[in-house]
Scaffold this active site. Structure first.
Site, PDB file in Angstrom:
ATOM      1  N   LYS A 186       2.055  -3.675   6.635  1.00  0.00           N
ATOM      2  CA  LYS A 186       2.398  -3.741   5.202  1.00  0.00           C
ATOM      3  C   LYS A 186       3.910  -3.583   5.031  1.00  0.00           C
ATOM      4  CE  LYS A 186      -1.536  -4.506   3.252  1.00  0.00           C
ATOM      5  NZ  LYS A 186      -1.753  -5.773   2.551  1.00  0.00           N
ATOM      6  N   SER A 224       0.835  -1.200   0.000  1.00  0.00           N
ATOM      7  CA  SER A 224       0.000   0.000   0.000  1.00  0.00           C
ATOM      8  C   SER A 224       0.867   1.246   0.000  1.00  0.00           C
ATOM      9  CB  SER A 224      -0.879   0.009   1.254  1.00  0.00           C
ATOM     10  OG  SER A 224      -1.508   1.263   1.403  1.00  0.00           O
ATOM     11  N   TYR A 260      -1.820  -0.672  10.632  1.00  0.00           N
ATOM     12  CA  TYR A 260      -2.069  -1.249   9.306  1.00  0.00           C
ATOM     13  C   TYR A 260      -0.867  -1.022   8.393  1.00  0.00           C
ATOM     14  CZ  TYR A 260      -3.553  -1.093   4.436  1.00  0.00           C
ATOM     15  OH  TYR A 260      -3.604  -1.234   3.075  1.00  0.00           O
TER      16      TYR A 260
HETATM   17  C1  UD1 Z   1      -7.307   4.840   3.283  1.00  0.00           C
HETATM   18  C2  UD1 Z   1      -6.280   4.544   4.312  1.00  0.00           C
HETATM   19  C3  UD1 Z   1      -5.115   3.830   3.639  1.00  0.00           C
HETATM   20  C4  UD1 Z   1      -5.613   2.538   3.028  1.00  0.00           C
HETATM   21  C5  UD1 Z   1      -6.758   2.806   2.090  1.00  0.00           C
HETATM   22  C6  UD1 Z   1      -7.383   1.481   1.749  1.00  0.00           C
HETATM   23  C7  UD1 Z   1      -6.479   6.248   6.063  1.00  0.00           C
HETATM   24  C8  UD1 Z   1      -5.830   7.421   6.720  1.00  0.00           C
HETATM   25  N1  UD1 Z   1      -5.848   5.765   4.978  1.00  0.00           N
HETATM   26  O1  UD1 Z   1      -6.708   5.704   2.306  1.00  0.00           O
HETATM   27  O2  UD1 Z   1      -4.108   3.542   4.589  1.00  0.00           O
HETATM   28  O3  UD1 Z   1      -4.573   1.896   2.331  1.00  0.00           O
HETATM   29  O4  UD1 Z   1      -7.768   3.633   2.709  1.00  0.00           O
HETATM   30  O5  UD1 Z   1      -8.414   1.616   0.843  1.00  0.00           O
HETATM   31  O6  UD1 Z   1      -7.520   5.751   6.481  1.00  0.00           O
HETATM   32  N2  UD1 Z   1     -12.838  11.272   2.628  1.00  0.00           N
HETATM   33  C9  UD1 Z   1     -13.888  12.115   2.937  1.00  0.00           C
HETATM   34  N3  UD1 Z   1     -15.054  11.575   3.394  1.00  0.00           N
HETATM   35  C10 UD1 Z   1     -15.232  10.222   3.572  1.00  0.00           C
HETATM   36  C11 UD1 Z   1     -14.139   9.354   3.262  1.00  0.00           C
HETATM   37  C12 UD1 Z   1     -12.945   9.927   2.799  1.00  0.00           C
HETATM   38  O7  UD1 Z   1     -13.775  13.325   2.788  1.00  0.00           O
HETATM   39  O8  UD1 Z   1     -16.306   9.777   4.004  1.00  0.00           O
HETATM   40  C13 UD1 Z   1     -11.583  11.846   2.082  1.00  0.00           C
HETATM   41  C14 UD1 Z   1     -10.338  11.576   2.910  1.00  0.00           C
HETATM   42  O9  UD1 Z   1     -10.127  12.596   3.863  1.00  0.00           O
HETATM   43  C15 UD1 Z   1      -9.254  11.552   1.822  1.00  0.00           C
HETATM   44  C16 UD1 Z   1      -9.987  11.004   0.592  1.00  0.00           C
HETATM   45  O10 UD1 Z   1     -11.376  11.240   0.826  1.00  0.00           O
HETATM   46  O11 UD1 Z   1      -8.814  12.853   1.530  1.00  0.00           O
HETATM   47  C17 UD1 Z   1      -9.762   9.527   0.360  1.00  0.00           C
HETATM   48  O12 UD1 Z   1     -10.078   8.820   1.549  1.00  0.00           O
HETATM   49  P1  UD1 Z   1     -10.153   7.220   1.582  1.00  0.00           P
HETATM   50  O13 UD1 Z   1     -10.976   6.731   0.452  1.00  0.00           O
HETATM   51  O14 UD1 Z   1     -10.558   6.808   2.962  1.00  0.00           O
HETATM   52  O15 UD1 Z   1      -8.661   6.763   1.283  1.00  0.00           O
HETATM   53  P2  UD1 Z   1      -7.303   7.149   2.039  1.00  0.00           P
HETATM   54  O16 UD1 Z   1      -7.560   7.833   3.319  1.00  0.00           O
HETATM   55  O17 UD1 Z   1      -6.412   7.817   1.064  1.00  0.00           O
END
Ligand code: UD1
Length: 305
Positions: free
Chosen positions: A118, A90, A114
């Site tokens: 990895k 990841s 997590y």
């Molecule tokens: C997350 C994990 C990462 C993991 C991956 C697996 C964290 C900090 N990181 O990545 O380690 O490998 O998932 O799929 O959890 N967002 C919103 N609203 C939401 C959900 C997300 O605004 O309801 C935003 C987040 O702040 C971020 C972006 O969308 O900026 C992507 O979020 P997400 O899809 O959860 O992925 P990561 O956080 O990048």
């Protein structure tokens, strides 16, 4: 377990062939060994837990499944003579202080259990390939996999409330959730929301085929990023999704989510040069296919309504 047995007949239909399926625990040495004894050329190892928050409340569970599970798999691969492995790593191993684009030579600094599991597996694989030169091992550092098979027959169906952005968006669009929460709009990014490198799952799958091909010609251990090399903000993803689906995605901006970085995207040069692979599907295709899956399967594979 996150996977659903209903995926199996759909895979059979899409692939024109019933996949052989054994349900077992990655830590169960006898069971893993029993399957491997049939004789395999290579293993693509996807078995792991991946929810950051859960890894903070259950670190031992994460080390057990992700690290001990991989140790069991490696021991049984060695015993049964399988020496080729593709591992799902990841981009989370880069941590939050790295400056995008992330290339594979950057120092690693995961910030949660997590990510630590990895990285621990990556290190174990690297040391194994150094000690025993007959191994051929690829670690693929995934950025943000999204989308679904274009048929709409197989896609993402998280248990409970989705942690990740795209499944949350599709569940709002299909009416299963009221509103999206945008986690912060005060990041140092063009529109203030977090920027990520979203990659279509079909491109991701093709990256694994490219890694197997690479390992056919290269022994040892190698890490590759699987991303598009382009970042999109949360607001850009919402806009692209609304366009692809024709559905509104109401949202509220809330506080930042702890542990989130401002931006993360891949340097794709190594994967392009060494795997002869590049992601071809754009954000519109990712949104279209994610929506097609959710629209046709409003309750996923039949989990909670
Ligand atoms: C997350 C994990 C990462 C993991 C991956 C697996 C964290 C900090 N990181 O990545 O380690 O490998 O998932 O799929 O959890 N967002 C919103 N609203 C939401 C959900 C997300 O605004 O309801 C935003 C987040 O702040 C971020 C972006 O969308 O900026 C992507 O979020 P997400 O899809 O959860 O992925 P990561 O956080 O990048």
């Amino acid at each position: 377990m996150n996977a659903h047995p209903a995926v199996l007949p759909r895979l059979a239909q899409l692939g024109g062939k019933e996949p052989e399926f054994h349900q077992l625990d990655i830590r169960d040495r006898a069971a893993i060994g029993g399957v491997l004894e049939a004789g395999f050329d290579a293993v693509i190892h996807f078995a792991g837990r991946k929810a950051v928050g859960e890894s903070m409340s259950d670190p031992l569970g994460y080390w057990d499944t992700n690290v001990v599970g991989t140790m069991v798999l490696l021991a049984e691969m060695r015993r049964t003579g399988v020496r080729t492995l593709v591992f799902s790593s990841s981009a989370t191993v880069y941590g939050n202080d790295a400056v995008a684009p992330f290339d594979e030579s950057l120092p690693t600094a995961p910030i949660n259990p997590y990510g630590e599991t990895k990285l621990a597996v990556e290190r174990m694989l690297e040391a194994l390939a150094r000690a025993e030169p007959e191994w051929r091992i690829s670690s693929l550092r995934y950025f943000n996999p999204v989308g679904a098979h274009p048929s709409g027959d197989i896609g993402e169906d998280p248990n409970g409330i989705p942690d990740n952005l795209m499944p949350y968006i599709t569940q709002v669009a299909v009416g299963r959730r009221d509103r999206l929460r945008v986690f912060g709009d005060d990041y140092d990014t063009p529109d203030g929301t977090g920027v990520r490198d979203y990659i279509h799952v079909v491109d991701l799958a093709l990256g694994h085929m490219a890694a197997l091909e690479y390992l056919a010609h290269n022994s040892g251990y190698r890490v590759h990023n699987l991303g598009t090399g382009r970042g999109y903000s949360v607001l850009e993803v919402i806009t692209a999704f609304e366009k692809a689906s024709g559905r509104p995605v109401p949202y509220d901006v809330t506080a930042r989510r702890e542990g989130d970085a401002a931006q993360a995207w891949a340097d794709t040069q190594r994967a392009e040069a060494e795997l002869a692979w590049r992601a071809e599907r754009d954000i519109d295709a990712m949104c279209r296919d994610a929506w097609n899956w959710q629209r046709r399967n409003p309750n996923g594979f039949g989990n909670e309504p």
